[in-house]
Design a protein around this motif. Structure first.
Motif, PDB file in Angstrom:
ATOM      1  N   UNK A 158       0.820  -1.209   0.000  1.00  0.00           N
ATOM      2  CA  UNK A 158       0.000   0.000   0.000  1.00  0.00           C
ATOM      3  C   UNK A 158       0.851   1.256   0.000  1.00  0.00           C
ATOM      4  N   UNK A 159       1.942   1.231   0.742  1.00  0.00           N
ATOM      5  CA  UNK A 159       2.849   2.386   0.775  1.00  0.00           C
ATOM      6  C   UNK A 159       3.480   2.623  -0.601  1.00  0.00           C
ATOM      7  N   UNK A 160       3.864   1.543  -1.248  1.00  0.00           N
ATOM      8  CA  UNK A 160       4.469   1.666  -2.581  1.00  0.00           C
ATOM      9  C   UNK A 160       3.478   2.267  -3.576  1.00  0.00           C
ATOM     10  N   UNK A 161       2.240   1.758  -3.562  1.00  0.00           N
ATOM     11  CA  UNK A 161       1.233   2.279  -4.482  1.00  0.00           C
ATOM     12  C   UNK A 161       0.934   3.749  -4.203  1.00  0.00           C
ATOM     13  N   UNK A 162       0.919   4.116  -2.940  1.00  0.00           N
ATOM     14  CA  UNK A 162       0.610   5.496  -2.567  1.00  0.00           C
ATOM     15  C   UNK A 162       1.722   6.459  -2.979  1.00  0.00           C
ATOM     16  N   UNK A 163       2.967   6.045  -2.817  1.00  0.00           N
ATOM     17  CA  UNK A 163       4.096   6.948  -3.031  1.00  0.00           C
ATOM     18  C   UNK A 163       4.733   6.840  -4.411  1.00  0.00           C
ATOM     19  N   UNK A 164       4.692   5.646  -5.007  1.00  0.00           N
ATOM     20  CA  UNK A 164       5.467   5.430  -6.233  1.00  0.00           C
ATOM     21  C   UNK A 164       4.629   5.166  -7.473  1.00  0.00           C
ATOM     22  N   UNK A 165       3.384   4.733  -7.293  1.00  0.00           N
ATOM     23  CA  UNK A 165       2.574   4.368  -8.455  1.00  0.00           C
ATOM     24  C   UNK A 165       2.044   5.605  -9.156  1.00  0.00           C
ATOM     25  N   UNK A 166       1.505   5.375 -10.352  1.00  0.00           N
ATOM     26  CA  UNK A 166       0.909   6.471 -11.109  1.00  0.00           C
ATOM     27  C   UNK A 166      -0.349   6.968 -10.399  1.00  0.00           C
ATOM     28  N   UNK A 167      -0.805   8.149 -10.802  1.00  0.00           N
ATOM     29  CA  UNK A 167      -1.976   8.755 -10.167  1.00  0.00           C
ATOM     30  C   UNK A 167      -3.194   7.846 -10.276  1.00  0.00           C
ATOM     31  N   UNK A 168      -3.284   7.106 -11.364  1.00  0.00           N
ATOM     32  CA  UNK A 168      -4.426   6.218 -11.583  1.00  0.00           C
ATOM     33  C   UNK A 168      -4.432   5.057 -10.581  1.00  0.00           C
ATOM     34  N   UNK A 169      -3.231   4.614 -10.179  1.00  0.00           N
ATOM     35  CA  UNK A 169      -3.122   3.454  -9.289  1.00  0.00           C
ATOM     36  C   UNK A 169      -3.070   3.826  -7.802  1.00  0.00           C
ATOM     37  N   UNK A 170      -2.853   5.086  -7.514  1.00  0.00           N
ATOM     38  CA  UNK A 170      -2.719   5.476  -6.102  1.00  0.00           C
ATOM     39  C   UNK A 170      -3.941   5.116  -5.257  1.00  0.00           C
ATOM     40  N   UNK A 171      -5.181   5.284  -5.771  1.00  0.00           N
ATOM     41  CA  UNK A 171      -6.339   4.911  -4.941  1.00  0.00           C
ATOM     42  C   UNK A 171      -6.354   3.439  -4.540  1.00  0.00           C
ATOM     43  N   UNK A 172      -5.669   2.588  -5.332  1.00  0.00           N
ATOM     44  CA  UNK A 172      -5.635   1.160  -5.009  1.00  0.00           C
ATOM     45  C   UNK A 172      -4.892   0.916  -3.701  1.00  0.00           C
ATOM     46  N   UNK A 173      -4.042   1.872  -3.314  1.00  0.00           N
ATOM     47  CA  UNK A 173      -3.309   1.717  -2.063  1.00  0.00           C
ATOM     48  C   UNK A 173      -4.260   1.571  -0.880  1.00  0.00           C
ATOM     49  N   UNK A 174      -5.443   2.167  -0.992  1.00  0.00           N
ATOM     50  CA  UNK A 174      -6.433   2.053   0.088  1.00  0.00           C
ATOM     51  C   UNK A 174      -6.799   0.587   0.328  1.00  0.00           C
TER      52      UNK A 174
END
Length: 259
Positions: free
Chosen positions: A203-219
């Motif tokens: 979740x931390x990786x998706x929030x900080x490193x992923x594209x804007x489209x994938x950031x919500x998946x961090x939830x």
């Protein structure tokens, strides 16, 4: 709890066994060593303070202390060892239950966040204590040769079967049972903490490193981490109970008149 490890290009590298290898705090002293000592202090200090001024109508602290003692005494030691022989072993069963429980719960405490029993050396040490106690009790009860007869040659079995049964029973009592006692709690704590690391760091990786489209998946990763935390809390309590229960069961089997 471990830092997020990123390979070149920002790809996520999931945590593994190396996440449980912690650098020394000072000298050769590591965090798990400190936690083991701290857990002994916590258990000892709590029960001394909670039972210092016993009252007929117990305070909350006294009630919790009495609950753990009664549970260890009557629900574990007495039921598994038997009403005739259980009393000398109550301190051991009570200590094992509370000590393993506190060390397991360290995995959920903020900042600490490391279940000590996920390091195999600690469960092995506790299993070694149980090993010496239940075999020592068996030898004391049945005598040296009588104890081997007790565990290797159960009554009511056709004599030819003893050729296969005797070595199996010997290996089970002297090797497999104590090894399984240690591995059971170690594997549960190791796997549970590793799963938490996967979802938290993912979740931390998706929030900080992923594209804007994938950031919500961090939830989703964080929600799974929260859910696993509650499941892990239940498992931590159950594993402490199972460890003490099996220890008492081994002692009861060693002392029993039958097999």
């Amino acid at each position: 709890m471990g830092a997020l490890m990123l390979a070149e290009g920002g790809t996520f590298q999931p945590p593994g066994a190396d996440s449980f290898v912690l650098p020394p705090i000072f000298g050769g002293v590591t965090k798990p060593m400190v936690l083991v000592v701290l857990s002994a202090i916590i258990v000892g200090a709590y029960f001394v303070i909670a039972t210092r001024n016993l009252k007929l109508v117990p305070s909350k602290g006294q009630f919790v202390a009495e609950f753990f003692y009664e549970f260890s005494r009557n629900r574990i030691a007495r039921e598994q060892i038997g009403a005739k022989d259980f009393k000398p072993f109550v301190p051991l069963i009570f200590t094992l239950f509370t000590f393993v429980l506190v060390n397991n719960l360290f995995g959920l405490i903020p900042v600490v966040q490391f279940p000590t029993m996920s390091r195999i050396g600690f469960p092995l040490a506790l299993a070694a204590v149980v090993y010496l106690v239940f075999h020592g009790a068996g030898f004391a009860r049945h005598g040296f040769f009588g104890y081997f007869k007790h565990i290797m040659f159960p009554p009511g079995v056709p004599k030819p079967i003893y050729v296969l049964l005797a070595p199996i029973e010997f290996l089970q009592k002297f090797l497999f049972q104590p090894a399984a006692l240690a591995v059971r709690v170690f594997a549960a704590m190791f796997a549970g903490h590793l799963m938490l690391l996967v979802f938290i760091l993912g979740g931390e990786f998706l929030l900080l490193e992923a594209s804007a489209l994938m950031k919500p998946v961090s939830v989703v990763g964080f929600l799974f981490a929260i859910a696993i935390t509650f499941i892990e809390a239940l498992i931590q309590v159950l594993q402490a109970y199972i460890f003490a229960l099996l220890a008492a069961n081994f002692i009861g089997a060693a002392l029993s008149e039958g097999h």
